[in-house]
Design a protein around this motif. Structure first.
Motif, PDB file in Angstrom:
ATOM      1  N   LYS A 109      -0.047  -6.181   4.385  1.00 46.49           N
ATOM      2  CA  LYS A 109       1.086  -5.959   5.300  1.00 46.49           C
ATOM      3  C   LYS A 109       2.392  -6.471   4.681  1.00 46.49           C
ATOM      4  O   LYS A 109       3.463  -5.893   4.884  1.00 46.49           O
ATOM      5  N   TYR A 110       2.305  -7.571   3.928  1.00 47.90           N
ATOM      6  CA  TYR A 110       3.500  -8.122   3.278  1.00 47.90           C
ATOM      7  C   TYR A 110       4.005  -7.148   2.202  1.00 47.90           C
ATOM      8  O   TYR A 110       5.212  -6.933   2.054  1.00 47.90           O
ATOM      9  N   ILE A 111       3.084  -6.545   1.471  1.00 46.63           N
ATOM     10  CA  ILE A 111       3.454  -5.559   0.439  1.00 46.63           C
ATOM     11  C   ILE A 111       4.162  -4.368   1.087  1.00 46.63           C
ATOM     12  O   ILE A 111       5.185  -3.881   0.580  1.00 46.63           O
ATOM     13  N   ALA A 112       3.637  -3.913   2.222  1.00 52.28           N
ATOM     14  CA  ALA A 112       4.269  -2.797   2.942  1.00 52.28           C
ATOM     15  C   ALA A 112       5.687  -3.179   3.370  1.00 52.28           C
ATOM     16  O   ALA A 112       6.626  -2.384   3.260  1.00 52.28           O
ATOM     17  N   LEU A 113       5.849  -4.421   3.817  1.00 47.50           N
ATOM     18  CA  LEU A 113       7.162  -4.908   4.268  1.00 47.50           C
ATOM     19  C   LEU A 113       8.161  -4.965   3.109  1.00 47.50           C
ATOM     20  O   LEU A 113       9.312  -4.529   3.241  1.00 47.50           O
ATOM     21  N   LYS A 114       7.729  -5.483   1.955  1.00 49.53           N
ATOM     22  CA  LYS A 114       8.621  -5.568   0.770  1.00 49.53           C
ATOM     23  C   LYS A 114       9.018  -4.162   0.296  1.00 49.53           C
ATOM     24  O   LYS A 114      10.159  -3.927  -0.117  1.00 49.53           O
ATOM     25  N   ASN A 143       2.271   5.550   0.749  1.00 51.32           N
ATOM     26  CA  ASN A 143       1.101   4.723   0.475  1.00 51.32           C
ATOM     27  C   ASN A 143       1.361   3.887  -0.779  1.00 51.32           C
ATOM     28  O   ASN A 143       1.765   4.419  -1.807  1.00 51.32           O
ATOM     29  N   VAL A 144       1.130   2.581  -0.671  1.00 49.09           N
ATOM     30  CA  VAL A 144       1.286   1.670  -1.814  1.00 49.09           C
ATOM     31  C   VAL A 144      -0.104   1.155  -2.178  1.00 49.09           C
ATOM     32  O   VAL A 144      -0.819   0.625  -1.323  1.00 49.09           O
ATOM     33  N   HIS A 145      -0.477   1.334  -3.446  1.00 51.77           N
ATOM     34  CA  HIS A 145      -1.799   0.876  -3.894  1.00 51.77           C
ATOM     35  C   HIS A 145      -1.607  -0.052  -5.089  1.00 51.77           C
ATOM     36  O   HIS A 145      -1.051   0.355  -6.110  1.00 51.77           O
ATOM     37  N   ILE A 146      -2.034  -1.308  -4.941  1.00 56.37           N
ATOM     38  CA  ILE A 146      -1.937  -2.257  -6.062  1.00 56.37           C
ATOM     39  C   ILE A 146      -3.345  -2.649  -6.497  1.00 56.37           C
ATOM     40  O   ILE A 146      -4.135  -3.155  -5.708  1.00 56.37           O
ATOM     41  N   ASP A 147      -3.636  -2.351  -7.768  1.00 55.71           N
ATOM     42  CA  ASP A 147      -4.917  -2.748  -8.348  1.00 55.71           C
ATOM     43  C   ASP A 147      -4.605  -3.677  -9.516  1.00 55.71           C
ATOM     44  O   ASP A 147      -4.111  -3.235 -10.550  1.00 55.71           O
ATOM     45  N   ARG A 148      -4.849  -4.961  -9.306  1.00 56.11           N
ATOM     46  CA  ARG A 148      -4.449  -6.018 -10.260  1.00 56.11           C
ATOM     47  C   ARG A 148      -2.950  -5.922 -10.556  1.00 56.11           C
ATOM     48  O   ARG A 148      -2.154  -6.233  -9.687  1.00 56.11           O
ATOM     49  N   GLN A 149      -2.566  -5.429 -11.756  1.00 58.32           N
ATOM     50  CA  GLN A 149      -1.124  -5.397 -12.069  1.00 58.32           C
ATOM     51  C   GLN A 149      -0.547  -3.974 -12.044  1.00 58.32           C
ATOM     52  O   GLN A 149       0.589  -3.762 -12.474  1.00 58.32           O
ATOM     53  N   VAL A 150      -1.316  -3.024 -11.558  1.00 59.36           N
ATOM     54  CA  VAL A 150      -0.828  -1.640 -11.536  1.00 59.36           C
ATOM     55  C   VAL A 150      -0.542  -1.221 -10.096  1.00 59.36           C
ATOM     56  O   VAL A 150      -1.412  -1.296  -9.232  1.00 59.36           O
ATOM     57  N   CYS A 151       0.691  -0.787  -9.876  1.00 58.80           N
ATOM     58  CA  CYS A 151       1.096  -0.342  -8.539  1.00 58.80           C
ATOM     59  C   CYS A 151       1.347   1.165  -8.571  1.00 58.80           C
ATOM     60  O   CYS A 151       2.057   1.662  -9.451  1.00 58.80           O
ATOM     61  N   THR A 152       0.765   1.881  -7.629  1.00 55.75           N
ATOM     62  CA  THR A 152       1.005   3.322  -7.495  1.00 55.75           C
ATOM     63  C   THR A 152       1.626   3.594  -6.136  1.00 55.75           C
ATOM     64  O   THR A 152       1.088   3.176  -5.111  1.00 55.75           O
ATOM     65  N   ILE A 153       2.769   4.275  -6.158  1.00 48.66           N
ATOM     66  CA  ILE A 153       3.434   4.694  -4.920  1.00 48.66           C
ATOM     67  C   ILE A 153       3.131   6.174  -4.729  1.00 48.66           C
ATOM     68  O   ILE A 153       3.372   6.984  -5.624  1.00 48.66           O
ATOM     69  N   SER A 154       2.588   6.509  -3.559  1.00 48.26           N
ATOM     70  CA  SER A 154       2.238   7.906  -3.271  1.00 48.26           C
ATOM     71  C   SER A 154       2.836   8.332  -1.945  1.00 48.26           C
ATOM     72  O   SER A 154       3.058   7.505  -1.055  1.00 48.26           O
ATOM     73  N   LEU A 155       3.050   9.635  -1.822  1.00 40.42           N
ATOM     74  CA  LEU A 155       3.392  10.207  -0.526  1.00 40.42           C
ATOM     75  C   LEU A 155       2.083  10.638   0.132  1.00 40.42           C
ATOM     76  O   LEU A 155       1.227  11.243  -0.518  1.00 40.42           O
ATOM     77  N   ASP A 156       1.925  10.300   1.399  1.00 40.51           N
ATOM     78  CA  ASP A 156       0.745  10.709   2.151  1.00 40.51           C
ATOM     79  C   ASP A 156       1.014  12.112   2.695  1.00 40.51           C
ATOM     80  O   ASP A 156       1.859  12.306   3.554  1.00 40.51           O
ATOM     81  N   THR A 157       0.297  13.097   2.153  1.00 38.98           N
ATOM     82  CA  THR A 157       0.560  14.495   2.543  1.00 38.98           C
ATOM     83  C   THR A 157      -0.088  14.840   3.885  1.00 38.98           C
ATOM     84  O   THR A 157       0.298  15.801   4.531  1.00 38.98           O
ATOM     85  N   SER A 158      -1.105  14.057   4.283  1.00 38.98           N
ATOM     86  CA  SER A 158      -1.913  14.412   5.456  1.00 38.98           C
ATOM     87  C   SER A 158      -1.373  13.829   6.749  1.00 38.98           C
ATOM     88  O   SER A 158      -1.387  14.487   7.787  1.00 38.98           O
TER      89      SER A 158
END
Length: 385
Positions: A109-114, A143-158
């Motif tokens: 939730k904090y990541i979403a806020l930042k 959509n924000v996805h962080i896996d260790r040090q890799v962050c992927t920002i995506s648009l949610d199409t659905s």
């Protein structure tokens, strides 16, 4: 083609191969299986098609940026730099959800806020206006996805999860998720070439999904909205063309789909849902106690069901599962019976040996999809023919 882009379809554990096959059949390129997801390449029309037609996808994401993050300052700066004006008006609305697998970032939730702060600040600094958060009907879902040090920002199409097909208005105590139901029917290998039965049909989800599979009807035609319909590049003509081309691929079905339930309220809910889905011509639902029934006719029968697990219903599970085995043995020759359960102890009481066991999950419960092959006469007789 330069109009192609990467997408990721999310799914349930154990359904990755089914989803990959669905994508290939639809015409996706560069299909790669991950864990609970499948990545692929397609254009805008294919994005519309995937949302309408995929049975085992929960969501289709469109990644727009990947970067390394070591701390929250990195996250803020990288998100701030992105050209958000391409995707959202300054006065638009947004919603952000995030998943994190990281020792540094531990609170999604904090990541979403930042992320939200960075986007809002960027608009405020460049246009003096700012978008607002709208969790229910945003113009842009991120959509924000962080896996260790890799962050992927995506648009949610659905937008809302794709299991919400739109035909279900009435549900029982423990309704099965539509994506799970479709996946179980597909894993069972049913191809619409025999009669189909769900003897404990609840609110009718497995029946509806089976009928749409048999007739090749896209599962998400009934949805009120997809997230991409609020995007700035929304192309309603293209969407309608895709919808029409999918509907033209529907096929005839010449067998029966039958549902039983011993609860009168379940039967009326199932009938209402089947009617909403416009599938009444293919499905018959009856108020019956499976344990008091026998198979009608000698034709091959394919059965898929979701018996109670004892999680929410007060049942003697051992006797209940023994009754399943006895009913199949005595009343259902020439039947392939598949069911899903998370009660692995009670499963031993069925008194039959499953010919297949597939590990799946029902919500957070680890479960098995098991297959029992009921032969005409004895098994020995089958091999002496």
């Amino acid at each position: 083609m330069e109009n192609n882009f990467n997408m990721v379809a999310k799914t349930l554990f154990g359904f990755e191969e089914l989803l990959a096959n669905e994508l290939k059949q639809l015409g996706a390129q560069d299909v790669k299986i991950g864990v609970r997801n499948v990545s692929f390449v397609g254009d805008k029309g294919f994005m519309y098609k995937a949302n309408l037609a995929l049975r085992t996808a929960i969501k289709i994401l469109k990644p727009i940026k990947t970067f390394r993050v070591l701390n929250e300052k990195d996250l803020y700066e990288q998100v701030y730099k992105m050209p958000w004006e391409k995707y959202l008006k300054p006065t638009g609305t947004l919603a952000i959800d995030s998943t994190v697998h990281s020792k540094v970032f531990t609170h999604s939730k904090y990541i979403a806020l930042k992320t939200k702060d960075a986007i809002v600040d960027k608009f405020r600094d460049t246009t003096k206006e700012r978008p607002n958060v709208d969790l229910r009907f945003p113009d842009l879902k991120i959509n924000v996805h962080i896996d260790r040090q890799v962050c992927t920002i995506s648009l949610d199409t659905s937008g809302e999860s794709l299991h919400r097909r739109g035909y279900k208005t009435a549900t029982n105590i423990a309704p099965i998720n539509e994506v799970l139901a479709a996946g179980l029917v597909m894993l069972s290998g049913w191809d619409g070439q025999t009669d189909f039965m769900d003897p404990m049909c609840g609110s009718g989800t497995i029946l509806a999904e089976a009928a749409m599979i048999a007739c090749n009807i896209p599962p998400n035609l009934m949805r009120k909205e997809f997230a991409f319909e609020r995007w700035q590049d929304w192309d309603v003509d293209l969407f309608e063309t895709i919808e029409e081309s999918l509907l033209k691929k529907a096929r005839d079905f010449h067998h029966k789909i039958i549902g039983y339930d011993k609860s009168p309220s379940a039967v009326s809910k199932a009938k209402a849902n089947i009617k909403n889905a416009h599938l009444e011509e293919f499905i018959t639902i009856k108020h019956e106690d499976f344990f008091k029934t026998q198979k009608a006719g000698e034709e091959k029968l394919h059965m898929v069901f979701n018996p109670p697990y004892g999680e929410r219903l007060d049942l003697d599970m051992e006797t209940f599962y023994q009754n399943i085995g006895d009913t199949l043995k005595q009343g259902y020759p020439n039947t392939d019976a598949w069911f899903i359960t998370s009660n692995l102890d009670a499963l031993k009481c069925v008194g039959l040996r499953p010919s297949r066991k597939i590990k799946v999950f029902n919500a957070k419960l680890e479960a098995r999809l098991v297959k029992y092959e009921m032969y005409e006469g004895s098994k020995k007789a089958k091999y002496q023919k």
